[in-house]
Design a protein around this motif. Structure first.
Motif, PDB file in Angstrom:
ATOM      1  N   PRO A  67       0.794  -1.118   0.033  1.00 20.65           N
ATOM      2  CA  PRO A  67       0.111   0.107  -0.030  1.00 20.65           C
ATOM      3  C   PRO A  67       0.983   1.466  -0.103  1.00 20.65           C
ATOM      4  O   PRO A  67       0.712   2.142   0.983  1.00 20.65           O
ATOM      5  N   THR A  68       1.790   1.388  -0.879  1.00 17.73           N
ATOM      6  CA  THR A  68       2.454   2.652  -0.912  1.00 17.73           C
ATOM      7  C   THR A  68       1.371   3.636  -1.989  1.00 17.73           C
ATOM      8  O   THR A  68       0.703   2.968  -2.747  1.00 17.73           O
ATOM      9  N   PRO A  69       1.639   4.926  -1.764  1.00 13.50           N
ATOM     10  CA  PRO A  69       0.713   5.771  -2.808  1.00 13.50           C
ATOM     11  C   PRO A  69       1.170   5.516  -3.970  1.00 13.50           C
ATOM     12  O   PRO A  69       2.413   5.119  -4.461  1.00 13.50           O
ATOM     13  N   LYS A  70       0.399   5.688  -5.102  1.00 11.60           N
ATOM     14  CA  LYS A  70       0.723   5.499  -6.556  1.00 11.60           C
ATOM     15  C   LYS A  70       2.044   6.494  -6.965  1.00 11.60           C
ATOM     16  O   LYS A  70       2.404   6.240  -7.834  1.00 11.60           O
ATOM     17  N   PHE A  71       1.801   7.730  -6.058  1.00 15.35           N
ATOM     18  CA  PHE A  71       3.092   8.468  -6.400  1.00 15.35           C
ATOM     19  C   PHE A  71       4.489   7.789  -6.385  1.00 15.35           C
ATOM     20  O   PHE A  71       5.339   8.061  -7.142  1.00 15.35           O
ATOM     21  N   ASP A  72       4.613   6.574  -5.716  1.00 17.86           N
ATOM     22  CA  ASP A  72       5.916   6.042  -5.522  1.00 17.86           C
ATOM     23  C   ASP A  72       6.332   4.865  -6.525  1.00 17.86           C
ATOM     24  O   ASP A  72       7.132   4.284  -6.808  1.00 17.86           O
ATOM     25  N   ASN A  73       5.017   4.579  -7.273  1.00 13.72           N
ATOM     26  CA  ASN A  73       5.125   3.546  -8.367  1.00 13.72           C
ATOM     27  C   ASN A  73       6.431   3.761  -9.380  1.00 13.72           C
ATOM     28  O   ASN A  73       7.024   2.693  -9.533  1.00 13.72           O
ATOM     29  N   PRO A  74       6.486   4.782  -9.948  1.00 10.39           N
ATOM     30  CA  PRO A  74       7.616   5.139 -10.953  1.00 10.39           C
ATOM     31  C   PRO A  74       9.047   4.952 -10.071  1.00 10.39           C
ATOM     32  O   PRO A  74       9.968   4.479 -11.087  1.00 10.39           O
ATOM     33  N   LYS A  75       8.968   4.963  -8.981  1.00 14.37           N
ATOM     34  CA  LYS A  75      10.414   4.813  -8.458  1.00 14.37           C
ATOM     35  C   LYS A  75      10.868   3.329  -8.541  1.00 14.37           C
ATOM     36  O   LYS A  75      12.018   2.764  -8.457  1.00 14.37           O
ATOM     37  N   MET A  76       9.811   2.435  -8.624  1.00 13.58           N
ATOM     38  CA  MET A  76      10.191   1.019  -8.782  1.00 13.58           C
ATOM     39  C   MET A  76      10.844   0.572 -10.048  1.00 13.58           C
ATOM     40  O   MET A  76      11.655  -0.455 -10.083  1.00 13.58           O
TER      41      MET A  76
END
Lengths: 362, 198, 293
Positions: free
Chosen positions: C187-196
């Protein structure tokens, strides 16, 4: 200047100190001793041992005090300790037919070899609060020597007449399933299912068992037999080439006898629901045997229509340590996710308001 | 070697941790070479193979051994005493496979390739090679590799590139490969694409 | 009664570590696939990071430097508790500085500062199955992953668009790893998705109660699911951090009074502190000494 909240470490330490204080309570009142709990709150100790999957009365009693009497917290403490213990192997199956019986009743036969023995039961007590138990003298109970050879299991007696399904043969080379060592993989074999039920939450299984009686997966159950008493635990030591006796444990066994009309392959006969729990835990053993039978629906080709028959649903939610952890984790901070939802709701409201303005203008 | 008691780690907890991290890093960064903590060779079992088995194998994992290793009493005694892992004859039944050389290794496809539902139930092959570099250069691509990489281990199976392509084609099924030599390890997970070239 | 046990390094016994280590290796080899493992009872409750703790305990060594964050912050109570656990059972050095850490265990955030080669990010995962809320049965979702049948997920996202005009998933936003497995990023905010995506760090995910471990190796493709006409986009904040003035970071809203007064501050406390130490100042972040002058 805004100063962000800090000091989680100190807050935790202080909270734990306060917990210790509340646990101890008024210092003028004598502290509970472990032996008092083992002796006088025996059924709570049994439940902590059963659902904690660790047979050790003193540790279970300690867990109960440490948990301030919260049973699920005590079970959790016992489990967390159990998981650190070295594993030497699996015992031989216990032989409940050779139990030193303290209580043994059957609802299916009025009299039977070995007789009915009521034992230490709440049944037939009138539930009237009785202040005299606190300091009143307790007379010695009437007892007689247990006679093991005289009390064969009811299911064995039915089995000899071919009216009860056999106990099932297990491949002696097959290693017994153990959900504490392997992740569950549905559908489960019955050994794993019984293990999960034996560790499962009493309240959850009670409710599910109850639901089968009210028509949600009806199985026409009769208590073939409930027996409570002590059995030997034996361990096979390959290096020694013989079996050693590790000691005795008290267990409660319930064999539920259920109707089965038979099928093309199998003649009509009774089927079993099985419950086996550490200590004296009759309600749990009975609920377990009802749920076990309900979960055998697939095996007997019965329609799966009720929650108690749904293996994945029942077993995935029966463990109270898992359940309490996940329910209670909701109190951990979630503000990152909440912020994301807040932002979304605000944007959607803004869209909504703009649309309304537009409509009003048109 | 005097006793089956020899050959284990002197400090099993810490050495296992260090060596595991080397293997983990090797598989997370395919084609890179990592230093392994090793004890010593046991009969025909190289020190690197012995180390990998000590770190990863136990009662719950079956091991397949090539004929040379399985015929070596010292190897069997060592594995039995230090890992307790059962040794199996069928490559398809193995969680781990230990091979002392590529010539002793059956085709990858004969090992357990896992299932579509459980691709993790596959064999990890640990192959001792003469050297992890100095051989023919191959190009690697895939997860864990930035752009593309080069590997040039010595002593791979003869039709390695073709076999590997077949293995990659099965993804998410397939075997994973650890190559070991000179106290070092290289990881080639099933996700890696390997081609010839420079 | 001798209930005080001698615990092993990093709490777990060696056999348990081996079992978890084997699962981690499989997870790395099959990016995004959830490897079943026999999760152990830990001395903290299920749902409070037992999966992450078991992964960290199985990989950590004395040479490691550990950082633990919850909601992006090092000083939230559960982060403090888990950090203290490892300081006690593994005697490792701990830090709050992202760049100094070799292992970062996290709940709900990915640090703002890009992670580097050799760093390991360990996520605590409550529900590892991205399809779980569409199909509650494991037996079914397992088949869907096996057959790469992810239509249901797209339907769900598209229903959002039909109903709300946008994809209404704001956290635990599903991603596809290397074009194969649909994966829950926790449950990370989707804000963090690009960092993956193509991160230099190894990302390991542990779900204790659900008995699953999964992984994304470094330099691996992680794509957020979307549609051509509704491309994936991350949250944007109207204001910068009130303490350090950062924009392009994830912010927490702090309520200042009961009349609607609020401000935004960095969720990543370490990033915020480093920026302030470097002289960046937000609207409410003036140094008290300077403000007094």
């Amino acid at each position: 200047m805004y100063v962000a909240v800090k000091g989680g470490e100190a807050a935790i330490a202080n909270a734990h100190a306060l917990l210790a204080d509340r646990r101890r309570g008024d210092r003028a009142v004598p502290a509970l001793r472990i032996d008092q709990i083992v002796e006088q709150l025996g059924l709570a100790v049994d439940r902590a041992m059963g659902e904690g999957s660790l047979y050790d009365k003193e540790l279970a009693a300690l867990a109960l005090v440490q948990a301030r009497g919260d049973l699920i917290e005590a079970i959790f403490l016992v489990r967390a300790y159990r998981t650190t213990l070295p594993r030497f192997g699996y015992s031989q199956p216990i032989e409940t037919g050779e139990m030193l019986i303290e209580r043994r009743i059957s609802a299916t036969f009025k009299d039977l070899p070995g007789g009915q023995m009521l034992g230490p039961t709440f049944d037939y007590t009138h539930r009237l609060l009785d202040p005299s138990i606190v300091d009143g003298a307790v007379p010695e109970p009437v007892t007689r020597e247990a006679d093991t050879a005289q009390a064969p299991r009811v299911t064995d007696m039915l089995g000899r007449q071919g009216l009860m399904e056999p106990d099932g043969e297990t491949d002696p080379d097959r290693e017994v399933g153990d959900l504490t060592r392997e992740p569950l993989d549905f559908p489960l074999d019955r050994d794993l299912r019984l293990q999960a039920l034996a560790r499962g939450d009493e309240g959850f299984l009670l409710a599910l068992g109850y639901s089968t009686q009210r028509g949600y997966g009806r199985s026409h159950p009769f208590v073939g037999e409930i027996r409570i008493g002590e059995v030997d635990v034996e361990f096979d030591v390959p290096e020694l080439g013989f079996t050693v006796n590790l000691g005795r444990v008290r267990v409660t066994e319930c064999q539920m006898v259920n109707q089965f009309k038979g099928s093309a392959k199998v003649p009509p006969q009774f089927t079993r629901g099985y419950g086996l729990v550490f200590g004296q835990a009759e309600r749990k053993a009975m609920a377990m045997s009802l749920v076990d039978r309900a979960l055998r629906a697939r095996e007997f080709g019965e329609d799966i229509v009720a929650p108690a028959q749904d293996e994945e649903f029942v077993i995935s939610h029966s463990d109270n340590v898992q359940a309490t952890g996940f329910v209670e984790h909701l109190k951990l901070p979630h503000y990152v996710d909440f912020q994301a939802e807040l932002d979304l709701i605000r944007r959607m409201r803004a869209d909504h308001d703009a649309a309304e303005m537009q409509e009003a203008a048109e | 070697m005097d006793s089956v008691l020899d050959g284990g780690f002197a400090e099993p907890v810490m050495q296992s941790q260090t060596a595991f991290r080397a293997i983990m890093d090797a598989l997370a960064n395919p084609g890179t070479i990592r230093d392994l903590v090793t004890s010593k060779p046991i009969g025909g079992l190289s020190a690197e193979l012995a180390s990998v088995m000590l770190i990863l194998a136990d009662h719950d994992t079956s091991i397949w051994l090539d004929d040379a290793l399985r015929g070596d009493a010292a190897v069997l005694e060592f594995l039995s005493f230090h890992t307790g892992a059962p040794v199996v004859r069928a490559p398809g039944a193995a969680v781990f496979a230990g091979a002392s050389s590529a010539s002793q290794l059956p085709a990858f496809a004969q090992f357990n390739l896992g299932t579509q539902e459980y691709p993790d139930r596959s064999t990890t092959i640990v192959l001792a090679v003469p050297a992890l570099s100095g051989g023919e250069t191959l190009i690697t691509r895939g997860p864990g590799i930035k752009g593309h990489g080069h590997i040039n281990p010595v002593g791979l199976p003869k039709d390695f590139v073709v076999q590997w392509a077949d293995n990659r084609e099965l993804f998410p099924r397939g075997i994973d490969l650890l190559l070991a030599a000179d106290g070092q390890v290289m990881g080639l997970p099933r996700s890696t694409r390997i081609s010839e070239g420079h | 009664m001798n209930a005080v046990a001698q615990y092993n390094f990093a709490y777990l016994d060696e056999q348990t570590k081996r079992m978890i280590r084997r699962a981690i290796l499989k997870a790395i080899a099959i990016p995004g696939y959830q490897v079943p493992f026999s999760s152990r009872e830990m001395p903290m409750p299920y749902g409070w990071g037992t999966g992450g703790v078991q992964v960290t305990a199985s990989i950590i060594g004395p040479q490691d430097v550990l950082k633990v964050i919850d909601q992006g912050a090092d000083d939230t109570t559960n982060a403090v508790s888990i950090r203290a656990f490892f300081a006690k059972v593994a005697q490792v050095e701990t830090t709050t500085h992202t760049a100094e850490a070799t292992i970062i265990q996290t709940r709900h955030r990915i640090p703002e500062k890009a992670l580097g080669q050799g760093q390991i990010l360990v996520y605590q995962v409550p529900i590892p199955e991205p399809l779980r809320f569409l199909e509650p049965r494991e037996t079914e979702t397992r088949k869907m992953h096996a057959l790469e049948e992810y239509g249901l997920m797209h339907v769900k996202l598209y229903e959002d668009i039909a109903r709300h005009g946008r994809i209404a998933t704001t956290y635990a936003y599903p991603v596809k790893v290397e074009g194969r497995y649909v994966m829950d990023p926790s449950p990370t905010p989707k804000f963090d998705n690009p960092k993956m995506h193509m991160s230099e760090a190894l990302q390991l995910f542990g779900a204790g109660r659900e008995h699953r471990i999964y992984a994304v190796p470094p330099h691996t493709e992680v794509v957020s699911l979307d549609f051509e006409d509704h491309p994936f986009e991350i949250q944007h904040f109207e204001e910068p951090c009130a303490l350090c003035g950062a924009s392009q970071v994830y912010l927490d809203e702090v309520i200042l009074d009961d009349r609607g007064g609020h401000m935004y501050v960095c969720s990543d406390t370490d990033n915020c502190e480093e920026r302030r130490a470097a002289g960046h100042v937000g609207a409410l972040g003036a140094d008290p000494m300077e403000a007094a002058e």
